[in-house]
Design an enzyme around this catalytic site. Structure first.
Site, PDB file in Angstrom:
ATOM      1  N   ASP A  89     -55.294  -6.632  73.074  1.00 49.86           N
ATOM      2  CA  ASP A  89     -55.926  -6.208  74.327  1.00 49.86           C
ATOM      3  C   ASP A  89     -57.071  -7.129  74.717  1.00 49.86           C
ATOM      4  OD1 ASP A  89     -54.736  -3.960  75.749  1.00 49.86           O
ATOM      5  OD2 ASP A  89     -54.908  -2.922  73.843  1.00 49.86           O
ATOM      6  N   TYR A 126     -60.784   1.133  71.562  1.00 47.98           N
ATOM      7  CA  TYR A 126     -60.719   0.813  70.122  1.00 47.98           C
ATOM      8  C   TYR A 126     -62.129   0.805  69.531  1.00 47.98           C
ATOM      9  CZ  TYR A 126     -56.048  -0.796  71.435  1.00 47.98           C
ATOM     10  OH  TYR A 126     -54.781  -0.867  71.927  1.00 47.98           O
TER      11      TYR A 126
HETATM   12 FE   LIG Z   1     -53.688  -3.008  76.957  1.00 45.51          FE
HETATM   13 FE   LIG Z   2     -51.378  -4.384  78.994  1.00 43.16          FE
END
Ligand SMILES: [Fe+2]
Ligand SMILES: [Fe+2]
Length: 344
Positions: A89, A126
């Site tokens: 990410d 996260y």
């Molecule tokens: Fe993502």
């Molecule tokens: Fe994504």
């Protein structure tokens, strides 16, 4: 073939919608929601906006208790998968702007901007998970496992190198490769990780983490939808790029992505977690690989894997089907009026 970075202030750009192109167009950068060439953007935009969510609204207090009781194998897998997802990410947040600076269709620029926002939100979720369940030492250790774990680093390199290749040599082919790498990251690389979190939830563990993942998963589905459309539009507008040979290369990329994902799932989950095993992981990822190929009009690689071997994953991934006692499903009621301190 050349690809040109989009101009910024460009009063001589095209105003006719029909002249819009995904890349190599002459854009004015004007955002006009009433006149779109790529009409699928309307539905995409609405869906992406309706998916808005806030990581901290998910209660992780049960996860804090469960984390301490995970088996050694479950904890190792949890940490490594989280480390992997955090990296994915993060690189997505950083790379989408690169792709976007070559996209000359303003409505698609809007979508990519929303996507980048969502990837940043995923990174933050996260951080919130780590902050809630781990000590600061454990947290840092998990954050950087992707650099020290050889297998983890190797698979991140496959995508990272394709992204870098476009940055270093900005050709049309490398752009399509970067877009395809994005599609594989979004559509294949996340999936054994998602499956692992849903499996924990299925076994009555880490419900808050699974909920975070469910909302991330829902966003990723829209990202896949976006990139599928970008690939298909690129193909329509630049048929000369999509030769048989180049399409074979794209299929091979998916094959590498699938094989990497299976090897990773075998390494990190293997046969050591209740409810999952190596065969299930392999069959599921091959099934996912087929779905990704088929939706962009490429030949499937695994004709014997066209049925979902783990239908429970779809049930757990569906935010409308899973109700948790601590999270009230809300759609658009997120506008919160926080008093701003006016110190101007
Ligand atoms: Fe993502
Ligand atoms: Fe994504």
């Amino acid at each position: 073939m050349e690809i040109t970075k989009k101009p910024l202030f460009n009063e001589l750009g095209d105003t006719e919608i029909s002249k819009k192109r995904i890349v190599n167009g002459n854009t004015t950068n004007l955002n006009d929601f009433n006149n779109m060439k790529y009409t699928w953007v309307s539905d995409w935009y609405r869906q992406a906006m309706n998916n808005f969510w806030i990581p901290e609204e998910i209660n992780l207090s049960q996860d804090l208790k469960d984390y301490k009781k995970l088996s050694k194998n479950e904890k190792t897998a949890y940490d490594k998968i989280l480390s992997f997802l955090i990296f994915l990410d993060s690189i997505q947040t950083a790379n989408l702007g690169n792709i976007n600076s070559y996209v000359t269709a303003s409505e698609v620029n809007l979508c990519l901007t929303i996507q980048a926002f969502q990837e940043a939100l995923h990174s933050q979720s996260y951080s919130y998970m780590l902050d809630s369940i781990c000590s600061p030492e454990e947290r840092n250790e998990i954050l950087f496992q992707w650099k020290d774990d050889e297998i983890l680093l190797g698979r991140n390199k496959f995508i990272g190198d394709l992204y870098n290749r476009f940055l270093e040599n900005e050709t049309m082919h490398n752009f399509v490769r970067a877009v395809m790498a994005n599609y594989i990251l979004e559509g294949v690389y996340f999936y054994s990780g998602f499956m692992f979190f849903y499996n924990l939830e299925r076994n009555g563990k880490m419900p808050g983490s699974a909920q975070e993942i469910r909302y991330i998963n829902r966003d990723e589905n829209t990202h896949l939808w976006l990139f599928k459309n970008i690939i298909l539009e690129l193909k329509t507008e630049n048929p000369e790029i999509f030769t048989e040979e180049f399409e074979k290369e794209l299929v091979d990329m998916v094959k590498t992505g699938v094989e990497n994902e299976i090897a990773w799932g075998h390494y990190v989950i293997g046969n050591n977690i209740e409810g999952m095993n190596k065969t299930l992981i392999e069959n599921y990822i091959k099934y996912i690989g087929n779905l990704r190929l088929r939706s962009i009009g490429l030949e499937i690689l695994y004709p014997e894997h066209t049925e979902n071997p783990a239908p429970w994953v779809d049930v757990h991934a569906d935010a409308n089907q899973v109700k948790t006692d601590f999270f009230e499903a809300r759609s658009t009621a997120y506008a919160k009026a926080t008093a701003l301190v006016d110190d101007l």
